[in-house]
Design an enzyme around this catalytic site. Structure first.
Site, PDB file in Angstrom:
ATOM      1  N   LYS A   1       0.845  -1.199   0.000  1.00  0.00           N
ATOM      2  CA  LYS A   1       0.000   0.000   0.000  1.00  0.00           C
ATOM      3  C   LYS A   1       0.879   1.247   0.000  1.00  0.00           C
ATOM      4  CE  LYS A   1      -3.878  -2.235   2.172  1.00  0.00           C
ATOM      5  NZ  LYS A   1      -4.474  -2.706   3.410  1.00  0.00           N
TER       6      LYS A   1
ATOM      7  N   GLN B   1      -5.214  -1.626   9.342  1.00  0.00           N
ATOM      8  CA  GLN B   1      -5.123  -2.968   8.774  1.00  0.00           C
ATOM      9  C   GLN B   1      -5.758  -3.991   9.720  1.00  0.00           C
ATOM     10  OE1 GLN B   1      -3.987  -3.606   5.697  1.00  0.00           O
ATOM     11  NE2 GLN B   1      -4.326  -5.800   5.891  1.00  0.00           N
TER      12      GLN B   1
ATOM     13  N   ASP C   1     -11.534   2.806   3.728  1.00  0.00           N
ATOM     14  CA  ASP C   1     -11.930   1.394   3.670  1.00  0.00           C
ATOM     15  C   ASP C   1     -13.453   1.253   3.578  1.00  0.00           C
ATOM     16  OD1 ASP C   1     -10.216  -0.804   3.604  1.00  0.00           O
ATOM     17  OD2 ASP C   1      -9.598  -0.546   5.685  1.00  0.00           O
TER      18      ASP C   1
HETATM   19  N1  GUN Z   1      -7.357  -7.014   5.888  1.00  0.00           N
HETATM   20  C1  GUN Z   1      -7.698  -7.779   4.826  1.00  0.00           C
HETATM   21  N2  GUN Z   1      -8.355  -7.047   3.897  1.00  0.00           N
HETATM   22  C2  GUN Z   1      -8.439  -5.795   4.387  1.00  0.00           C
HETATM   23  C3  GUN Z   1      -8.987  -4.595   3.879  1.00  0.00           C
HETATM   24  O1  GUN Z   1      -9.564  -4.524   2.785  1.00  0.00           O
HETATM   25  N3  GUN Z   1      -8.861  -3.499   4.686  1.00  0.00           N
HETATM   26  C4  GUN Z   1      -8.245  -3.560   5.894  1.00  0.00           C
HETATM   27  N4  GUN Z   1      -8.187  -2.441   6.612  1.00  0.00           N
HETATM   28  N5  GUN Z   1      -7.722  -4.658   6.377  1.00  0.00           N
HETATM   29  C5  GUN Z   1      -7.808  -5.773   5.632  1.00  0.00           C
END
Ligand code: GUN
Length: 319
Positions: free
Chosen positions: A77, A121, A144
């Site tokens: 990311k 996350q 998100d």
């Molecule tokens: N962990 C697995 N997929 C995601 C996601 O799309 N967003 C976040 N914040 N954590 C994750």
């Protein structure tokens, strides 16, 4: 021609040629290529915003603990955020952190004018109430789309930030079909991250939507009638060829690591929720694992960050 409206609304973006559509028997929906093209568009947008306003959007990612898979996602990311010309802020916190201390970090990011998007996350350690943390994020920075306000706006038709994986699925579907009106869609999986927002997005596109899950009776019969089948259940290859109507479009959101003794002792491989080789014989188009939906998620996260920045900062851009 860039227009903010194109970034902030969900438009079909044609990336596969008409010839390709006619000649290919089963089309492999290549999320890697689609995501790369999307990131290139976003890079141009960021550059145009910088010229106009002298600033670029910023994304903060919070990682708690040292789950190896999460570390890889967060690193990617950060890399892709910077490649796109945006600012990336990483906050790595110990797995022993207490809820109040994590909330303090979120409060600071909510107040920070340079931060347009905040992503925490998941998963979080057991001592943390994950929903409480997600609902502490300023909804305007919730890239998100997991905040209860954004979930509510998505289902009631307001201006929501939309979860990245389902929005990535929708972009691929609109690229393939154009209009989705009246399509019979079956979504397998009822999570807040994929299944439920996916259904809400498809209802907005006037599809007929069924949500099935691991406890559904006669899953095969339910799947068999779908024009579009979206598997997000997290069980390796449970969707076999006989679940799929001839000519259906299949999106596989699952990422499951399973043993691969054929590659050597102790080796593993990634497979989806769909048995790809069998499904390919039935489907008109299908996403592979890896290289299908997975790469779309980060690209859409970057798109959401630009959307959040434009709304928060009242940036309007129209060439
Ligand atoms: N962990 C697995 N997929 C995601 C996601 O799309 N967003 C976040 N914040 N954590 C994750």
């Amino acid at each position: 021609r860039f227009c903010l409206k194109n970034i902030c609304s969900i438009q079909p973006i044609l990336r596969f040629s008409k010839t390709e559509r006619r000649t290919q028997v089963t089309k492999i929906l290549d999320g890697k290529v689609f995501a790369k093209n999307l990131r290139e568009e976003l890079t141009q947008t960021v550059s145009a915003l910088q010229k106009e306003y002298g600033e670029v959007p910023g994304l903060a990612v919070v990682l708690v603990g040292n789950n190896p898979a999460s570390e890889v996602y967060v690193r990617n990311k950060g890399i892709q955020t910077k490649e796109c010309g945006m600012r990336s802020f990483e906050h790595k916190l110990p797995s022993t952190i207490q809820q109040e201390d994590l909330l303090k970090v979120i409060y600071q990011l909510n107040e920070d004018p340079e931060v347009d998007g905040i992503l925490v996350q998941l998963p979080l350690p057991d001592q943390i109430d994950a929903q409480k943390v997600l609902d502490t994020i300023d909804p305007a920075k919730d890239v998100d789309g997991f905040h209860i306000i954004n979930a509510g706006r998505l289902t009631t038709g307001g201006e929501a930030l939309v979860p990245c994986t389902p929005l990535g699925c929708l972009l691929l579907l609109k690229d393939h079909f154009g209009d989705l009106t009246g399509k019979d869609v079956v979504v397998i999986g009822r999570s807040n991250i994929v299944g439920k927002p996916m259904a809400a997005l498809l209802i907005r596109e006037s599809c007929t939507v069924t949500i099935a899950h691991s406890k559904s009776q006669d899953l095969k019969a339910i799947c068999k009638r779908a024009d579009i089948l979206i598997a997000a259940v997290g069980r390796p290859e449970i969707i076999t060829g006989d679940f799929i109507k001839k000519g259906a479009v299949v999106l596989d959101v699952g990422i499951n690591r399973i043993p691969a003794p054929e590659k050597g002792e102790g080796k593993t491989k990634l497979v989806g929720d769909v048995a790809f080789e069998e499904a390919k014989l039935q489907a008109e188009a299908i996403t592979p694992v890896p290289g299908g939906i997975g790469p779309m998620t980060i690209a859409v996260l970057l798109r959401n960050t630009i959307e959040a920045a434009c709304r928060r900062r009242n940036w309007v851009y129209n060439l």
